[in-house]
Design a protein around this motif. Structure first.
Motif, short mmCIF file in Angstrom:
data_model
loop_
_atom_site.label_atom_id
_atom_site.label_comp_id
_atom_site.label_asym_id
_atom_site.label_seq_id
_atom_site.Cartn_x
_atom_site.Cartn_y
_atom_site.Cartn_z
N UNK A 179 -43.77 -6.86 -32.99
CA UNK A 179 -42.95 -5.73 -32.78
C UNK A 179 -42.77 -4.61 -33.45
N UNK A 180 -43.78 -4.40 -34.56
CA UNK A 180 -43.91 -3.46 -35.32
C UNK A 180 -44.13 -2.04 -34.64
N UNK A 181 -43.04 -1.18 -34.91
CA UNK A 181 -43.31 0.03 -34.17
C UNK A 181 -42.72 -0.11 -32.76
N UNK A 182 -41.93 -1.12 -32.38
CA UNK A 182 -41.33 -1.06 -31.03
C UNK A 182 -39.68 -0.88 -31.17
N UNK A 183 -39.09 -0.85 -30.20
CA UNK A 183 -37.48 -0.53 -30.22
C UNK A 183 -36.91 -1.63 -30.87
N UNK A 184 -37.42 -2.74 -30.80
CA UNK A 184 -36.92 -3.88 -31.69
C UNK A 184 -36.66 -3.87 -33.00
N UNK A 185 -37.50 -2.99 -33.54
CA UNK A 185 -37.41 -2.79 -35.21
C UNK A 185 -36.86 -1.22 -35.31
N UNK A 186 -36.22 -0.75 -34.21
CA UNK A 186 -35.67 0.75 -34.48
C UNK A 186 -34.17 0.38 -34.30
N UNK A 187 -33.31 0.47 -35.35
CA UNK A 187 -32.22 0.18 -35.50
C UNK A 187 -31.17 1.06 -34.56
N UNK A 188 -31.69 2.13 -34.49
CA UNK A 188 -30.91 2.91 -33.34
C UNK A 188 -30.80 2.51 -32.06
N UNK A 189 -31.71 1.71 -31.65
CA UNK A 189 -31.77 0.85 -30.41
C UNK A 189 -31.54 -0.34 -30.64
N UNK A 190 -31.71 -1.11 -31.52
CA UNK A 190 -31.82 -2.70 -31.63
C UNK A 190 -30.56 -2.89 -32.34
N UNK A 191 -30.00 -2.23 -33.07
CA UNK A 191 -28.68 -2.46 -33.79
C UNK A 191 -28.76 -3.53 -34.87
N UNK A 213 -14.50 -22.67 -33.94
CA UNK A 213 -14.11 -21.55 -34.16
C UNK A 213 -14.63 -20.95 -35.46
N UNK A 214 -15.40 -20.05 -35.79
CA UNK A 214 -15.71 -19.31 -36.83
C UNK A 214 -14.78 -18.97 -37.64
N UNK A 215 -14.73 -19.28 -38.98
CA UNK A 215 -13.85 -18.65 -40.01
C UNK A 215 -14.32 -17.65 -40.86
N UNK A 216 -15.36 -17.98 -41.53
CA UNK A 216 -16.09 -16.93 -42.54
C UNK A 216 -17.59 -17.02 -42.43
N UNK A 217 -18.33 -16.11 -42.71
CA UNK A 217 -19.78 -15.91 -42.65
C UNK A 217 -20.60 -15.55 -43.90
N UNK A 218 -21.42 -16.33 -44.42
CA UNK A 218 -22.28 -15.66 -45.56
C UNK A 218 -23.66 -15.74 -44.95
N UNK A 219 -24.33 -14.61 -45.54
CA UNK A 219 -25.85 -14.51 -45.09
C UNK A 219 -26.56 -13.93 -46.23
N UNK A 220 -28.00 -14.06 -46.46
CA UNK A 220 -28.98 -13.28 -47.20
C UNK A 220 -29.89 -12.91 -46.15
N UNK A 221 -30.64 -12.04 -46.47
CA UNK A 221 -31.72 -11.28 -45.23
C UNK A 221 -32.75 -10.77 -46.09
N UNK A 222 -33.98 -10.75 -45.49
CA UNK A 222 -35.01 -10.02 -46.28
C UNK A 222 -35.13 -8.87 -45.29
N UNK A 223 -34.91 -7.86 -45.76
CA UNK A 223 -35.07 -6.44 -44.83
C UNK A 223 -36.40 -5.91 -44.78
N UNK A 224 -36.69 -5.36 -43.72
CA UNK A 224 -38.10 -4.66 -43.42
C UNK A 224 -37.88 -3.12 -43.92
N UNK A 225 -36.78 -2.64 -44.11
CA UNK A 225 -36.81 -1.27 -44.34
C UNK A 225 -35.69 -0.89 -45.43
N UNK A 226 -35.89 0.18 -46.30
CA UNK A 226 -35.22 0.45 -47.22
C UNK A 226 -33.78 0.52 -47.16
N UNK A 227 -33.19 0.81 -45.86
CA UNK A 227 -32.02 1.35 -45.48
C UNK A 227 -31.06 -0.11 -45.27
N UNK A 228 -31.78 -1.32 -45.32
CA UNK A 228 -31.44 -2.68 -45.00
C UNK A 228 -30.52 -2.69 -43.67
#
Length: 356
Positions: A179-191, A213-228
């Motif tokens: 999906x490189x270049x597709x809307x799924x990797x465009x945060x304005x459309x994919x969120x 019932x979730x109480x709290x969430x922790x995460x680490x991610x590898x982002x594809x863009x500088x804006x994370x």
């Protein structure tokens, strides 16, 4: 479906007349055509209109869904105003869902919306509140609610003496390159990125089948863009109010699709495994008898179109509700917030995720 078909239930038609439900497909891509074909093939539904901003997609999908050329549109509001409709199928990029659902609500239409419900927590809350005041159906396209493996798992954890305590879940596919270049990797459309796309199904499958019932969430991610904003890989941990934990591992950088889920309590576990987008296999594990593979009645599995039409006909809650969508959005937004803040746990508002 029961022997009483939708076309014999006059009350579900917006104009009070008998006949197939008149459905408009919003977005001529994969969801619009695959789920839309389910309506085309169903005797109790008719796809009467289609909208897509890309005229080549519009033409191709229009032929596939057998929509007359004069009922194909490039503007959503124009279509809603011009056509006599009972329902819409929304298969557009994620960030468009909220406004498109509201426009359908304004015209008192049933809505089947692809996942996620929204990528904004306030919008998801608003849709849940509005949906509670309506008599029409809003269903979210989480198909794992229709998979026999997840239904079996949900039944296990509904037993009085069973409650999952330790959960692991992973999903992988070739998402980043595909999906490189597709809307799924465009945060304005994919969120977001992979977590908001395929990962949304994984989170939902666990939340729905366990009812925790979730109480709290922790995460680490590898982002594809500088804006994370767009993640290609993510690791997410959820703490639940009963003391249970779930760890999710998601990678969009593998050559093929695999999904593996394990849910354990003191008596044993349920295991769900899928490859290449096929419905999941199911195994029950316990200390005394080892592994048991119940027979899955896949021939009776409903499609999204069938489940949506049944909810309309029976006037019952759809298999995937707006609240299901809100729960996933709440967890997902907490995960992104955590990943952008060194992985510290982010509390989840209990009002967003509680089922009672």
């Amino acid at each position: 479906m029961s022997d009483t078909s939708v076309k014999n239930e006059e009350s579900i038609r917006n104009d009070g007349r008998a006949g197939p439900l008149r459905i408009a497909v919003v977005g001529g891509g994969y969801i619009g055509t695959t789920v839309g074909e389910g309506f085309v093939e169903h005797e109790d539904a008719s796809v009467v209109a289609l909208v897509d901003i890309d005229e080549s997609v519009l033409a191709e999908a229009g032929e596939e869904l057998q929509v007359d050329s004069d009922s194909r549109y490039t503007d959503y509001e124009t279509m809603l105003d011009a056509e006599s409709l009972d329902a819409v199928l929304i298969g557009t990029p994620h960030t468009l869902h909220y406004d498109q659902i509201l426009a359908a609500f304004d015209r008192d239409l049933h809505v089947l919306c692809d996942k996620p419900l929204t990528t904004d927590l306030d919008q998801a809350r608003d849709l849940v509140e509005r949906d509670e005041e309506r008599e029409k159906v809003l269903m979210v396209g989480y198909q794992r609610h229709l998979y026999e493996a997840f239904i079996q798992a949900r039944e296990v954890w509904n037993e009085e003496d069973r409650e999952p305590r330790w959960i692991t879940a992973e999903v992988s596919q070739d998402w980043v390159d595909r999906f490189e270049g597709a809307w799924r990797q465009n945060p304005a459309l994919s969120g977001g990125g992979y977590l908001y796309d395929t990962g949304s199904h994984l989170l939902d499958g666990v939340l729905w089948s366990t009812r925790l019932t979730p109480e709290a969430v922790s995460a680490n991610m590898h982002f594809l863009d500088d804006d994370e904003q767009v993640d290609g890989r993510a690791n997410v941990t959820i703490r639940f109010t009963n003391g249970a934990t779930a760890t999710f591992s998601l990678s969009g950088e593998t050559p093929c699709m695999r999904e593996h889920i394990r849910m354990w309590d003191e008596q044993g576990a349920v295991a769900l495994d899928s490859k290449d987008w096929e419905p999941s296999e199911y195994v029950e594990i316990d200390e005394e008898s080892g592994e048991h593979r119940p027979r899955l009645l896949r021939s009776e599995q409903q499609t999204k179109a069938e489940a949506f039409l049944e909810a309309i006909r029976t006037d019952e809650e759809p298999v995937a509700t707006a609240l299901d969508g809100l729960r996933v959005t709440a967890v997902t937004e907490a995960a992104y917030e955590s990943a952008r803040n060194d992985g510290s746990f982010v509390a989840v508002d209990p009002d967003d995720v509680a089922l009672d």
